[in-house]
Write a protein that holds these residues in place. Structure first.
Motif, PDB file in Angstrom:
ATOM      1  N   ILE A  10       3.087   5.195  -1.319  1.00  8.00           N
ATOM      2  CA  ILE A  10       3.425   4.157  -0.344  1.00  8.00           C
ATOM      3  C   ILE A  10       2.273   3.162  -0.347  1.00  8.00           C
ATOM      4  O   ILE A  10       1.124   3.529  -0.103  1.00  8.00           O
ATOM      5  CB  ILE A  10       3.634   4.765   1.055  1.00  8.00           C
ATOM      6  CG1 ILE A  10       4.752   5.811   1.023  1.00  8.00           C
ATOM      7  CG2 ILE A  10       3.932   3.670   2.078  1.00  8.00           C
ATOM      8  CD1 ILE A  10       4.854   6.656   2.286  1.00  8.00           C
ATOM      9  N   ASP A  14       5.652  -3.416   3.024  1.00  9.79           N
ATOM     10  CA  ASP A  14       6.900  -3.640   2.279  1.00  9.79           C
ATOM     11  C   ASP A  14       7.519  -2.313   1.841  1.00  9.79           C
ATOM     12  O   ASP A  14       8.739  -2.132   1.926  1.00  9.79           O
ATOM     13  CB  ASP A  14       6.667  -4.540   1.064  1.00  9.79           C
ATOM     14  CG  ASP A  14       6.396  -5.985   1.458  1.00  9.79           C
ATOM     15  OD1 ASP A  14       6.695  -6.379   2.603  1.00  9.79           O
ATOM     16  OD2 ASP A  14       5.865  -6.729   0.595  1.00  9.79           O
ATOM     17  N   ASP A  15       6.683  -1.384   1.374  1.00  9.97           N
ATOM     18  CA  ASP A  15       7.197  -0.060   0.998  1.00  9.97           C
ATOM     19  C   ASP A  15       7.741   0.674   2.220  1.00  9.97           C
ATOM     20  O   ASP A  15       8.763   1.363   2.136  1.00  9.97           O
ATOM     21  CB  ASP A  15       6.100   0.786   0.342  1.00  9.97           C
ATOM     22  CG  ASP A  15       5.791   0.359  -1.073  1.00  9.97           C
ATOM     23  OD1 ASP A  15       6.580  -0.401  -1.681  1.00  9.97           O
ATOM     24  OD2 ASP A  15       4.733   0.789  -1.598  1.00  9.97           O
ATOM     25  N   HIS A 103       8.668   8.020  -3.207  1.00  9.14           N
ATOM     26  CA  HIS A 103       7.211   7.964  -3.375  1.00  9.14           C
ATOM     27  C   HIS A 103       6.593   9.312  -3.718  1.00  9.14           C
ATOM     28  O   HIS A 103       7.102  10.361  -3.336  1.00  9.14           O
ATOM     29  CB  HIS A 103       6.561   7.432  -2.091  1.00  9.14           C
ATOM     30  CG  HIS A 103       6.985   6.056  -1.737  1.00  9.14           C
ATOM     31  ND1 HIS A 103       6.548   4.954  -2.414  1.00  9.14           N
ATOM     32  CD2 HIS A 103       7.854   5.599  -0.792  1.00  9.14           C
ATOM     33  CE1 HIS A 103       7.112   3.868  -1.900  1.00  9.14           C
ATOM     34  NE2 HIS A 103       7.914   4.244  -0.920  1.00  9.14           N
TER      35      HIS A 103
END
Length: 155
Positions: A10, A14-15, A103
């Protein structure tokens, strides 16, 4: 042939936005916990998302201010329809599956662990059905093993 991509950690807000949108899509659609979002709370994701993104940005990166009481909305939900270990367990399942689908890395690990801690803490604070037994045994009462869940990351 299906192309696979290497999962990265991560990396920032934005992630988190992508992660949380994917998670809430699954949570809203889930037959066990979805009604808490859609029927009981009437959650508007576009209103909720910036707040919860601030929460997770603070939890993972220590960069965003977050001065809200994260427990109060859950206590309000619990007063309308009791939240049980099974509800929190399902939340954890979906959270893990969503993080794992997007992720890999230390922050993804922190996100999973933080989600578990939050779920157990809220369950204990709410004192809902099964909370005392879960607290007494150090367990999570109704949590179902992640192996029982399949949630594929959307392409």
């Amino acid at each position: 042939m299906c192309e696979t991509r290497e999962l990265t950690d991560i990396g920032g807000r934005d992630d988190l936005d992508v992660l949380l949108r994917r998670f809430y899509a699954a949570a809203f659609a889930d037959p066990l916990i979805g009604p808490f979002f859609t029927e009981v709370a009437g959650t508007d994701l576009e209103v909720h998302l910036p707040r919860i993104t601030d929460f997770w940005e603070r939890a993972l990166f220590r960069t965003a201010p977050y001065g809200r009481d994260a427990f109060a909305p859950h206590a309000a939900l619990h007063s309308v329809r009791p939240l049980t270990p099974a509800h929190f367990g399902r939340w954890v399942q979906l959270w893990h599956a969503t993080v794992d689908g997007l992720h890999r890395g230390p922050l993804a690990d922190r996100a999973r662990v933080t989600g578990e801690r939050i779920a157990v803490s809220m369950l204990k604070r709410l004192g809902g059905p099964g909370a005392e037994a879960a607290a007494a045994t150090g367990g999570t009462g109704g949590f179902v093993p992640l192996a029982a869940l399949t949630l594929r990351a959307a392409a």
